[in-house]
Enzyme design. Structure first.
Site, PDB file in Angstrom:
ATOM      1  N   SER A 169       0.783  -1.225   0.000  1.00 42.96           N
ATOM      2  CA  SER A 169       0.000   0.000   0.000  1.00 42.96           C
ATOM      3  C   SER A 169       0.823   1.286   0.000  1.00 42.96           C
ATOM      4  O   SER A 169       1.543   1.549  -0.943  1.00 42.96           O
ATOM      5  CB  SER A 169      -0.947  -0.073   1.200  1.00 42.96           C
ATOM      6  OG  SER A 169      -1.855   0.951   1.153  1.00 42.96           O
ATOM      7  N   ARG A 214       4.196   6.845  15.489  1.00 40.28           N
ATOM      8  CA  ARG A 214       3.525   7.994  14.892  1.00 40.28           C
ATOM      9  C   ARG A 214       3.185   9.014  15.989  1.00 40.28           C
ATOM     10  O   ARG A 214       2.751   8.639  17.072  1.00 40.28           O
ATOM     11  CB  ARG A 214       2.251   7.563  14.184  1.00 40.28           C
ATOM     12  CG  ARG A 214       2.507   6.555  13.075  1.00 40.28           C
ATOM     13  CD  ARG A 214       1.454   6.664  11.994  1.00 40.28           C
ATOM     14  NE  ARG A 214       1.486   5.522  11.096  1.00 40.28           N
ATOM     15  CZ  ARG A 214       2.337   5.365  10.079  1.00 40.28           C
ATOM     16  NH1 ARG A 214       3.267   6.270   9.858  1.00 40.28           N
ATOM     17  NH2 ARG A 214       2.276   4.305   9.292  1.00 40.28           N
ATOM     18  N   ARG A 254       1.490   6.592  18.978  1.00 44.15           N
ATOM     19  CA  ARG A 254       1.174   5.159  18.914  1.00 44.15           C
ATOM     20  C   ARG A 254       2.166   4.468  17.977  1.00 44.15           C
ATOM     21  O   ARG A 254       2.677   5.099  17.045  1.00 44.15           O
ATOM     22  CB  ARG A 254      -0.267   4.928  18.438  1.00 44.15           C
ATOM     23  CG  ARG A 254      -0.602   5.604  17.119  1.00 44.15           C
ATOM     24  CD  ARG A 254      -2.001   5.262  16.645  1.00 44.15           C
ATOM     25  NE  ARG A 254      -2.057   3.937  16.078  1.00 44.15           N
ATOM     26  CZ  ARG A 254      -1.683   3.633  14.837  1.00 44.15           C
ATOM     27  NH1 ARG A 254      -1.194   4.559  14.017  1.00 44.15           N
ATOM     28  NH2 ARG A 254      -1.767   2.405  14.395  1.00 44.15           N
ATOM     29  N   PRO A 255       2.415   3.177  18.238  1.00 46.29           N
ATOM     30  CA  PRO A 255       3.301   2.468  17.321  1.00 46.29           C
ATOM     31  C   PRO A 255       2.540   2.161  16.040  1.00 46.29           C
ATOM     32  O   PRO A 255       1.383   1.736  16.099  1.00 46.29           O
ATOM     33  CB  PRO A 255       3.645   1.177  18.068  1.00 46.29           C
ATOM     34  CG  PRO A 255       2.557   0.991  19.060  1.00 46.29           C
ATOM     35  CD  PRO A 255       1.951   2.328  19.345  1.00 46.29           C
ATOM     36  N   SER A 256       3.152   2.398  14.879  1.00 52.38           N
ATOM     37  CA  SER A 256       2.506   2.061  13.615  1.00 52.38           C
ATOM     38  C   SER A 256       2.346   0.549  13.520  1.00 52.38           C
ATOM     39  O   SER A 256       3.155  -0.201  14.051  1.00 52.38           O
ATOM     40  CB  SER A 256       3.376   2.556  12.458  1.00 52.38           C
ATOM     41  OG  SER A 256       3.033   1.874  11.281  1.00 52.38           O
ATOM     42  N   GLY A 257       1.292   0.120  12.825  1.00 50.96           N
ATOM     43  CA  GLY A 257       1.110  -1.316  12.584  1.00 50.96           C
ATOM     44  C   GLY A 257       1.523  -1.697  11.177  1.00 50.96           C
ATOM     45  O   GLY A 257       1.303  -2.822  10.739  1.00 50.96           O
ATOM     46  N   THR A 258       2.096  -0.747  10.425  1.00 53.46           N
ATOM     47  CA  THR A 258       2.510  -1.077   9.060  1.00 53.46           C
ATOM     48  C   THR A 258       3.958  -0.708   8.781  1.00 53.46           C
ATOM     49  O   THR A 258       4.504  -1.087   7.762  1.00 53.46           O
ATOM     50  CB  THR A 258       1.643  -0.331   8.021  1.00 53.46           C
ATOM     51  OG1 THR A 258       1.786   1.069   8.234  1.00 53.46           O
ATOM     52  CG2 THR A 258       0.190  -0.712   8.103  1.00 53.46           C
TER      53      THR A 258
HETATM   54  C1  G16 Z   1      -3.128   0.715   6.552  1.00 54.68           C
HETATM   55  C2  G16 Z   1      -4.481   0.483   7.182  1.00 54.68           C
HETATM   56  C3  G16 Z   1      -5.086   1.794   7.629  1.00 54.68           C
HETATM   57  C4  G16 Z   1      -4.095   2.541   8.550  1.00 54.68           C
HETATM   58  C5  G16 Z   1      -2.731   2.648   7.873  1.00 54.68           C
HETATM   59  C6  G16 Z   1      -1.657   3.196   8.781  1.00 54.68           C
HETATM   60  O1  G16 Z   1      -3.273   1.534   5.428  1.00 54.68           O
HETATM   61  O2  G16 Z   1      -5.332  -0.149   6.245  1.00 54.68           O
HETATM   62  O3  G16 Z   1      -6.304   1.541   8.280  1.00 54.68           O
HETATM   63  O4  G16 Z   1      -4.570   3.818   8.825  1.00 54.68           O
HETATM   64  O5  G16 Z   1      -2.282   1.367   7.460  1.00 54.68           O
HETATM   65  O6  G16 Z   1      -1.512   2.326   9.857  1.00 54.68           O
HETATM   66  P1  G16 Z   1      -0.349   2.506  10.920  1.00 54.68           P
HETATM   67  O7  G16 Z   1      -0.490   3.908  11.414  1.00 54.68           O
HETATM   68  O8  G16 Z   1      -0.649   1.450  11.951  1.00 54.68           O
HETATM   69  O9  G16 Z   1       0.963   2.301  10.179  1.00 54.68           O
HETATM   70  P2  G16 Z   1      -2.598   1.170   4.042  1.00 54.68           P
HETATM   71  O10 G16 Z   1      -3.103   2.203   3.095  1.00 54.68           O
HETATM   72  O11 G16 Z   1      -1.110   1.216   4.249  1.00 54.68           O
HETATM   73  O12 G16 Z   1      -3.111  -0.224   3.765  1.00 54.68           O
END
Ligand code: G16
Length: 502
Positions: free
Chosen positions: A65, A465, A456-460
């Protein structure tokens, strides 16, 4: 199923690098593409087990993404086009992290815990984005599916919303639409063109849109669908992948976090513009006013516009339905106040991640959910869909027109939804650990008017963040900077550019 043979096959062709630990995060697994081959193979296996258990088609999307081009990722899509159920996210993490010799045991554990009938047929559909690594990685998913006896259909290049749509169509016997890209374009364009005919605005400026495609899949797909929309919309594509790098200095994430237009797009005043992200499941709009000021219509504003429009139409047809808006901690405080105080719409806050918002939005007759970053949609309960359909058939004149518009809106929405030292609570708005961090943030927030901040810690991505808002851009920037410093001191220094809001 010969699990012994599968395990041998795995170590020979898709071996896991020893000691590598990954987590099924906000939107599946994400990391550098070269670390993902074994994860893809195993997610192919898992998709087969989930398909057998639910007796339905399951989707697998290969994409990272908004992340940089060198990354990749994978997420599973459940039968109704929703994100994978939380208990299966845990299975995904266990399976991805099992060392080769433990894989057989983990597969048996999952099958037993979830009462999977291994004799059941399985069907998996696969889509991928345009990253150079995606084709090979999706072959590894297919390998996992076939070695466990599953059938599959590889759609090849798709946007993430398209894959969600395919899964939903296949599991609802074609009632929602045809599970093909043409079916998707036909359904959406018909609703859109009808809606624009019914809308009171006219003139070319309302029909033209400049689109920044983040050098990703959005460009390919928008080109394919352009002629379906030709009566209602004329689009001009930028960052279409012919030169630039995916998500680099462009795309929804760049525009939102830098509060400026992407590179490679000239904007004249009052031209309508928007940006997708790499897999085209986020959108933000923007324009320059006559004085050259940049205005962003992000997820908060999109949710406000959609819910006001829906409310107006419902008043017109005399229906008072239960509308709710769902946001995350990133929602700008003014948008929440406007929705609650002016529009009298209840607003709820969930953790970051479409899956959390989607779930909450399902509790309403009409649930509008948007993350500030541009992910979102509106959900209509089946009772509401039925009521609106009846109204469109039975009511007269103005009321009938409003009901018809609502009917088209329903069709237009594709309804389907180390940093870990920091842990959070209260929909991720308060830090629980490390000790002292929340207190430090509270003290900083007191220094500015109308201010709010959280981390918060990012999940991606492997970052923390930082969000801050205040009554002016300058104060918001200062607060964000100070909070970042507190994170640095108390949590050990892994941050990203703070996201200011004012
Ligand atoms: C994904 C999730 C979203 C989230 C984003 C950032 O988006 O589908 O709901 O807002 O990650 O998440 P985080 O802040 O935990 O990194 P995408 O567009 O990368 O699939």
């Amino acid at each position: 199923m010969d699990l012994g043979a599968i395990t041998k096959y795995s170590s020979a062709l898709h071996a896991k690098p020893n000691g590598l630990i990954l987590q099924y995060g906000t939107a599946g697994f994400r990391t550098k593409a070269e670390h993902l081959d074994h994860v893809m193979f195993r997610m192919g296996l898992l998709a087969v087990l989930r398909s057998k258990q639910t007796k339905s088609t399951i989707g697998v999307m290969v994409t990272a993404s908004h992340n940089p081009e060198e990354d990749n990722g994978v997420k599973l899509v459940d039968p109704l086009g929703e994100m994978l159920a939380p208990s299966w996210e845990e299975h995904a993490t266990c399976l991805a992290n099992a060392e080769e010799q433990d894989m057989q045991r983990v597969l048996i554990d999952i099958s037993e815990k979830e009462a999977v009938n291994l004799q059941q047929d399985a069907f998996v559909v696969i889509g991928r984005d345009t990253r150079p690594s995606s084709e090979k990685l999706s072959q590894s998913v297919i390998d996992g599916v076939t070695v466990l006896g599953g059938q599959f259909h590889d759609y090849g290049l798709l946007t993430t919303p398209q894959l969600h749509y395919m899964v939903y169509c296949r599991n609802t016997g074609g009632r929602y639409g045809k599970a093909t890209v043409e079916g998707y374009y036909q359904k959406l364009s018909k609703a859109f063109v009808e809606l624009t005919k019914q809308a009171s605005c006219s003139g070319d400026e309302y029909r033209s849109l400049k689109v920044d495609c983040a050098n990703g899949i959005g460009a390919l797909k928008l080109r394919e669908m352009e002629h379906y929309f030709s009566q209602g919309l004329s689009v001009q594509l930028f960052n279409d992948g012919s030169k630039g790098k995916l998500n680099h200095l462009c795309g929804a994430d760049f525009v939102k976090s830098h509060q400026k237009p992407p590179q490679g797009m000239e904007i004249k005043s009052n031209e309508r513009c928007c940006s997708f992200d790499g897999d085209a499941d986020r959108i933000v709009y923007y324009y320059h006013d006559a004085d050259g000021h940049f205005h962003l219509i992000d997820g908060d504003k999109i949710a406000t516009l959609i819910s006001s429009f829906l409310k107006e139409l419902l008043v017109e047809i005399g229906e008072s339905l239960n509308i709710g808006v769902v946001q995350t901690a990133y929602a700008n405080g003014s948008s929440t106040r406007y929705l609650e105080e002016v529009m009298k719409v209840p607003v709820y806050c969930t953790k970051t991640g479409v899956k959390h918002l989607h779930h909450k939005a399902q509790e309403f007759d009409i649930g509008v959910y948007f993350e500030a970053n541009g992910h979102g949609t509106a959900l209509f309960s089946t009772t509401v869909e039925r009521k609106i359909k009846q109204s469109a058939e039975q009511l007269e004149d103005k009321k009938r027109k409003a009901a018809k518009m609502l009917e088209n809106i329903i069709d237009l929405f594709n309804q389907v939804a180390d940093r870990r030292v920091i842990s959070t609570t209260n929909a991720e708005r308060q830090a629980v650990t490390p000790p002292g961090l929340q207190e430090a943030i509270n003290d900083l927030v007191k220094k500015y008017k109308l201010s709010r901040a959280f981390v918060r810690p990012s999940g991606t991505e492997d970052v923390v963040r930082v969000y801050a808002e205040a009554d002016s851009q300058e104060s918001a920037d200062h607060l964000a900077h100070e909070v970042s410093l507190a994170v640095f001191q108390l949590a050990g220094g892994i941050g990203e550019r703070p996201q200011p809001g004012f």
